[in-house]
Design a protein around this motif. Structure first.
Motif, PDB file in Angstrom:
ATOM      1  N   CYS A   1      54.281  54.967  15.633  1.00  0.00           N
ATOM      2  CA  CYS A   1      54.239  54.199  17.117  1.00  0.00           C
ATOM      3  C   CYS A   1      55.795  54.496  17.992  1.00  0.00           C
ATOM      4  O   CYS A   1      56.062  55.204  18.942  1.00  0.00           O
ATOM      5  CB  CYS A   1      53.626  52.940  16.871  1.00  0.00           C
ATOM      6  SG  CYS A   1      52.278  52.494  17.111  1.00  0.00           S
ATOM      7  N   LEU A   2      56.921  54.107  17.300  1.00  0.00           N
ATOM      8  CA  LEU A   2      58.220  54.583  17.560  1.00  0.00           C
ATOM      9  C   LEU A   2      58.816  55.890  18.325  1.00  0.00           C
ATOM     10  O   LEU A   2      58.998  56.479  18.973  1.00  0.00           O
ATOM     11  CB  LEU A   2      59.037  53.497  16.870  1.00  0.00           C
ATOM     12  CG  LEU A   2      59.015  52.622  16.692  1.00  0.00           C
ATOM     13  CD1 LEU A   2      60.196  51.593  15.824  1.00  0.00           C
ATOM     14  CD2 LEU A   2      59.530  51.999  18.069  1.00  0.00           C
ATOM     15  N   LEU A   3      57.954  56.813  17.038  1.00  0.00           N
ATOM     16  CA  LEU A   3      58.601  58.137  17.618  1.00  0.00           C
ATOM     17  C   LEU A   3      57.417  58.718  17.795  1.00  0.00           C
ATOM     18  O   LEU A   3      58.042  59.584  18.753  1.00  0.00           O
ATOM     19  CB  LEU A   3      58.160  58.984  16.355  1.00  0.00           C
ATOM     20  CG  LEU A   3      59.069  58.487  15.057  1.00  0.00           C
ATOM     21  CD1 LEU A   3      58.866  59.346  13.531  1.00  0.00           C
ATOM     22  CD2 LEU A   3      60.356  59.013  15.127  1.00  0.00           C
ATOM     23  N   GLY A   4      56.562  57.982  18.381  1.00  0.00           N
ATOM     24  CA  GLY A   4      54.994  58.746  19.496  1.00  0.00           C
ATOM     25  C   GLY A   4      56.125  58.342  20.657  1.00  0.00           C
ATOM     26  O   GLY A   4      55.782  58.784  22.121  1.00  0.00           O
ATOM     27  N   ILE A   5      56.891  57.522  20.990  1.00  0.00           N
ATOM     28  CA  ILE A   5      57.333  57.089  21.764  1.00  0.00           C
ATOM     29  C   ILE A   5      58.617  58.173  22.762  1.00  0.00           C
ATOM     30  O   ILE A   5      58.743  58.432  23.725  1.00  0.00           O
ATOM     31  CB  ILE A   5      57.982  55.032  22.100  1.00  0.00           C
ATOM     32  CG1 ILE A   5      56.837  54.817  22.136  1.00  0.00           C
ATOM     33  CG2 ILE A   5      58.457  55.105  23.695  1.00  0.00           C
ATOM     34  CD1 ILE A   5      56.528  53.144  22.305  1.00  0.00           C
TER      35      ILE A   5
END
Length: 105
Positions: free
Chosen positions: A11-15
């Motif tokens: 999720c963090l990488l996806g942001i």
């Protein structure tokens, strides 16, 4: 590492990864929607990428709605918001994270 934690990292990488490209563009061009749309369609390859993303988003929305009803996943609507504001790179791992934590409740 537990799978739910891997989904959170994704999720963090996806942001971070998509916005690492988008924020500098926004700082340079502002909210110039005509320019943004022009650059999306600037080449057949760019159009291919964006059309692929749109189809992936629709498929993800169908999956999220269907699966969340079967599995009683709470807060699934957040994944729709995440997908529309960031992209599939956030929406999918966020849904998988919510699905994992709903199994443990």
């Amino acid at each position: 590492m537990k799978i739910k934690n891997i989904y959170l990292v994704l999720c963090l990488l996806g942001i971070i990864i998509p916005y690492a490209s988008f924020i500098p563009w926004m700082m340079e061009n502002g909210l110039n929607v005509p320019l943004f749309l022009n650059q999306i369609a600037s080449s057949p390859v760019a159009s291919f990428g964006w059309l692929d993303v749109i189809v992936s988003e629709v498929a993800l929305f169908v999956f999220i709605y269907s699966d969340s009803q079967k599995r009683k996943v709470q807060y699934w609507r957040l994944t729709i918001i995440g997908t529309l504001t960031v992209g599939v790179s956030l929406g999918l791992p966020l849904y998988l994270y919510l699905r994992e934590i709903s199994k443990n409740e």
